[in-house]
Scaffold this motif. Sequence first.
Motif, PDB file in Angstrom:
ATOM      1  N   GLN A  31       0.845  -1.188   0.000  1.00  0.00           N
ATOM      2  CA  GLN A  31       0.000   0.000   0.000  1.00  0.00           C
ATOM      3  C   GLN A  31       0.878   1.235   0.000  1.00  0.00           C
ATOM      4  O   GLN A  31       1.909   1.268   0.676  1.00  0.00           O
ATOM      5  N   LEU A  32       0.490   2.221  -0.766  1.00  0.00           N
ATOM      6  CA  LEU A  32       1.187   3.493  -0.792  1.00  0.00           C
ATOM      7  C   LEU A  32       0.266   4.534  -0.164  1.00  0.00           C
ATOM      8  O   LEU A  32      -0.925   4.568  -0.455  1.00  0.00           O
ATOM      9  N   THR A  33       0.817   5.356   0.683  1.00  0.00           N
ATOM     10  CA  THR A  33       0.035   6.443   1.247  1.00  0.00           C
ATOM     11  C   THR A  33       0.207   7.639   0.335  1.00  0.00           C
ATOM     12  O   THR A  33       1.309   8.109   0.115  1.00  0.00           O
ATOM     13  N   VAL A  34      -0.880   8.104  -0.239  1.00  0.00           N
ATOM     14  CA  VAL A  34      -0.848   9.250  -1.138  1.00  0.00           C
ATOM     15  C   VAL A  34      -1.678  10.353  -0.505  1.00  0.00           C
ATOM     16  O   VAL A  34      -2.858  10.164  -0.221  1.00  0.00           O
ATOM     17  N   ARG A  35      -1.036  11.511  -0.245  1.00  0.00           N
ATOM     18  CA  ARG A  35      -1.768  12.640   0.318  1.00  0.00           C
ATOM     19  C   ARG A  35      -2.635  13.246  -0.773  1.00  0.00           C
ATOM     20  O   ARG A  35      -2.202  13.433  -1.885  1.00  0.00           O
ATOM     21  N   GLU A  75       7.197  21.100  -3.258  1.00  0.00           N
ATOM     22  CA  GLU A  75       6.768  20.776  -1.892  1.00  0.00           C
ATOM     23  C   GLU A  75       6.030  19.444  -1.788  1.00  0.00           C
ATOM     24  O   GLU A  75       4.913  19.360  -1.282  1.00  0.00           O
ATOM     25  N   GLY A  76       6.619  18.384  -2.324  1.00  0.00           N
ATOM     26  CA  GLY A  76       6.045  17.052  -2.219  1.00  0.00           C
ATOM     27  C   GLY A  76       4.872  16.798  -3.134  1.00  0.00           C
ATOM     28  O   GLY A  76       4.128  15.844  -2.944  1.00  0.00           O
ATOM     29  N   GLU A  77       4.704  17.633  -4.134  1.00  0.00           N
ATOM     30  CA  GLU A  77       3.600  17.484  -5.070  1.00  0.00           C
ATOM     31  C   GLU A  77       4.156  17.405  -6.491  1.00  0.00           C
ATOM     32  O   GLU A  77       4.942  18.252  -6.907  1.00  0.00           O
ATOM     33  N   LEU A  78       3.759  16.369  -7.226  1.00  0.00           N
ATOM     34  CA  LEU A  78       4.162  16.206  -8.617  1.00  0.00           C
ATOM     35  C   LEU A  78       3.145  16.948  -9.479  1.00  0.00           C
ATOM     36  O   LEU A  78       1.945  16.695  -9.382  1.00  0.00           O
ATOM     37  N   ARG A  79       3.632  17.866 -10.302  1.00  0.00           N
ATOM     38  CA  ARG A  79       2.735  18.650 -11.164  1.00  0.00           C
ATOM     39  C   ARG A  79       3.040  18.331 -12.617  1.00  0.00           C
ATOM     40  O   ARG A  79       4.174  18.459 -13.067  1.00  0.00           O
ATOM     41  N   ALA A 135      -0.154  14.509  -5.000  1.00  0.00           N
ATOM     42  CA  ALA A 135       0.638  14.517  -3.777  1.00  0.00           C
ATOM     43  C   ALA A 135       1.459  13.225  -3.724  1.00  0.00           C
ATOM     44  O   ALA A 135       0.925  12.140  -3.910  1.00  0.00           O
ATOM     45  N   LEU A 136       2.759  13.382  -3.517  1.00  0.00           N
ATOM     46  CA  LEU A 136       3.652  12.214  -3.472  1.00  0.00           C
ATOM     47  C   LEU A 136       3.693  11.628  -2.063  1.00  0.00           C
ATOM     48  O   LEU A 136       3.610  12.366  -1.081  1.00  0.00           O
ATOM     49  N   PRO A 137       3.834  10.313  -1.960  1.00  0.00           N
ATOM     50  CA  PRO A 137       3.949   9.702  -0.630  1.00  0.00           C
ATOM     51  C   PRO A 137       5.268  10.088   0.030  1.00  0.00           C
ATOM     52  O   PRO A 137       6.216  10.523  -0.629  1.00  0.00           O
ATOM     53  N   GLU A 138       5.310   9.946   1.326  1.00  0.00           N
ATOM     54  CA  GLU A 138       6.523  10.246   2.085  1.00  0.00           C
ATOM     55  C   GLU A 138       7.674   9.360   1.611  1.00  0.00           C
ATOM     56  O   GLU A 138       7.471   8.222   1.205  1.00  0.00           O
ATOM     57  N   GLY A 139       8.881   9.881   1.672  1.00  0.00           N
ATOM     58  CA  GLY A 139      10.072   9.090   1.360  1.00  0.00           C
ATOM     59  C   GLY A 139      10.469   9.065  -0.096  1.00  0.00           C
ATOM     60  O   GLY A 139      11.303   8.258  -0.496  1.00  0.00           O
ATOM     61  N   CYS A 140       9.926   9.942  -0.932  1.00  0.00           N
ATOM     62  CA  CYS A 140      10.299   9.980  -2.347  1.00  0.00           C
ATOM     63  C   CYS A 140      11.574  10.799  -2.527  1.00  0.00           C
ATOM     64  O   CYS A 140      11.752  11.837  -1.898  1.00  0.00           O
ATOM     65  N   ASP A 141      12.460  10.316  -3.374  1.00  0.00           N
ATOM     66  CA  ASP A 141      13.705  11.006  -3.690  1.00  0.00           C
ATOM     67  C   ASP A 141      13.456  11.903  -4.900  1.00  0.00           C
ATOM     68  O   ASP A 141      13.598  11.477  -6.042  1.00  0.00           O
ATOM     69  N   THR A 142      13.073  13.135  -4.652  1.00  0.00           N
ATOM     70  CA  THR A 142      12.692  14.036  -5.736  1.00  0.00           C
ATOM     71  C   THR A 142      13.882  14.557  -6.535  1.00  0.00           C
ATOM     72  O   THR A 142      13.701  15.235  -7.540  1.00  0.00           O
ATOM     73  N   ILE A 200       9.766   7.839  -9.733  1.00  0.00           N
ATOM     74  CA  ILE A 200      10.337   8.541  -8.593  1.00  0.00           C
ATOM     75  C   ILE A 200      10.918   7.508  -7.633  1.00  0.00           C
ATOM     76  O   ILE A 200      10.173   6.729  -7.034  1.00  0.00           O
ATOM     77  N   PRO A 201      12.246   7.478  -7.501  1.00  0.00           N
ATOM     78  CA  PRO A 201      12.848   6.511  -6.574  1.00  0.00           C
ATOM     79  C   PRO A 201      12.468   6.832  -5.127  1.00  0.00           C
ATOM     80  O   PRO A 201      12.243   7.991  -4.780  1.00  0.00           O
ATOM     81  N   LYS A 202      12.357   5.797  -4.334  1.00  0.00           N
ATOM     82  CA  LYS A 202      12.107   5.997  -2.911  1.00  0.00           C
ATOM     83  C   LYS A 202      13.453   6.039  -2.204  1.00  0.00           C
ATOM     84  O   LYS A 202      14.384   5.313  -2.560  1.00  0.00           O
ATOM     85  N   LYS A 203      13.563   6.907  -1.209  1.00  0.00           N
ATOM     86  CA  LYS A 203      14.807   7.017  -0.435  1.00  0.00           C
ATOM     87  C   LYS A 203      15.011   5.745   0.370  1.00  0.00           C
ATOM     88  O   LYS A 203      14.056   5.105   0.810  1.00  0.00           O
ATOM     89  N   GLN A 204      16.280   5.394   0.521  1.00  0.00           N
ATOM     90  CA  GLN A 204      16.606   4.232   1.340  1.00  0.00           C
ATOM     91  C   GLN A 204      16.276   4.557   2.787  1.00  0.00           C
ATOM     92  O   GLN A 204      16.710   5.568   3.324  1.00  0.00           O
ATOM     93  N   THR A 205      15.492   3.713   3.406  1.00  0.00           N
ATOM     94  CA  THR A 205      15.144   3.936   4.807  1.00  0.00           C
ATOM     95  C   THR A 205      16.094   3.149   5.692  1.00  0.00           C
ATOM     96  O   THR A 205      16.659   2.130   5.282  1.00  0.00           O
ATOM     97  N   ALA A 206      16.275   3.638   6.860  1.00  0.00           N
ATOM     98  CA  ALA A 206      17.152   2.953   7.815  1.00  0.00           C
ATOM     99  C   ALA A 206      16.555   1.598   8.178  1.00  0.00           C
ATOM    100  O   ALA A 206      15.352   1.476   8.393  1.00  0.00           O
ATOM    101  N   THR A 207      17.411   0.582   8.227  1.00  0.00           N
ATOM    102  CA  THR A 207      16.947  -0.755   8.592  1.00  0.00           C
ATOM    103  C   THR A 207      16.803  -0.822  10.103  1.00  0.00           C
ATOM    104  O   THR A 207      17.677  -0.384  10.825  1.00  0.00           O
ATOM    105  N   PRO A 208      15.686  -1.368  10.578  1.00  0.00           N
ATOM    106  CA  PRO A 208      15.528  -1.474  12.034  1.00  0.00           C
ATOM    107  C   PRO A 208      16.603  -2.374  12.629  1.00  0.00           C
ATOM    108  O   PRO A 208      16.975  -3.390  12.036  1.00  0.00           O
ATOM    109  N   LYS A 209      17.100  -1.980  13.755  1.00  0.00           N
ATOM    110  CA  LYS A 209      18.134  -2.754  14.443  1.00  0.00           C
ATOM    111  C   LYS A 209      17.591  -3.182  15.793  1.00  0.00           C
ATOM    112  O   LYS A 209      17.101  -2.364  16.562  1.00  0.00           O
ATOM    113  N   LYS A 210      17.663  -4.476  16.054  1.00  0.00           N
ATOM    114  CA  LYS A 210      17.185  -5.020  17.330  1.00  0.00           C
ATOM    115  C   LYS A 210      18.236  -4.739  18.387  1.00  0.00           C
ATOM    116  O   LYS A 210      19.437  -4.978  18.195  1.00  0.00           O
ATOM    117  N   VAL A 211      17.785  -4.200  19.471  1.00  0.00           N
ATOM    118  CA  VAL A 211      18.679  -3.870  20.579  1.00  0.00           C
ATOM    119  C   VAL A 211      18.359  -4.812  21.736  1.00  0.00           C
ATOM    120  O   VAL A 211      17.198  -4.918  22.159  1.00  0.00           O
TER     121      VAL A 211
END
Length: 155
Positions: free
Chosen positions: A8-12, A81-85, A116-123, A139-150
């Motif tokens: 699922q993609l969240t689109v504003r 501002e996060g919007e593709l025109r 409106a583009l979803p969060e995390g797009c590499d504009t 539109i490539p998505k930015k690499q997100t940090a991998t969760p690390k178990k502590v």
Amino acid sequence: MVTNGKQQLTVRRTPTADLDDLREALRSVFDMRWPFASLRPVAMAEGRPPAVDVFERDGNVVVQAEMPGMKPEKIDVTVVEGELRISGERSEEKEVREEHYYRSERSFGRIYRAIALPEGCDTEHIRANSKDGVLEVVIPKKQTATPKKVAVTGA
């Protein structure tokens, strides 16, 4: 939510998106009831937003927009501002001269769509390609940090 069947993609959406959808639905209802709808000048279609598909493919957000009759150099794609025109302009003149027959046609129009583009797009690394009347914006998505178990230890 926009979905491609797997993720699922969240689109504003803009605050007026629902009103825009209602306006288009009403316009199509009145077009169906008007017996000469197909005879309307093409210029009346000016300002009508292009049909758009938004989905995710290979970790990229992909936007495909119908841009019939528009040359790539007449299509403008910007991100603000996060919007593709997407906007474009087409103009076409046809003239046929034959013995005992003459036809001259002109069609033109301008279309615009904001998505409106979803969060995390590499504009910074957007690619756009137009082929056979369809604009594809990747539109490539930015690499997100991998969760690390502590590990939690007792004191």
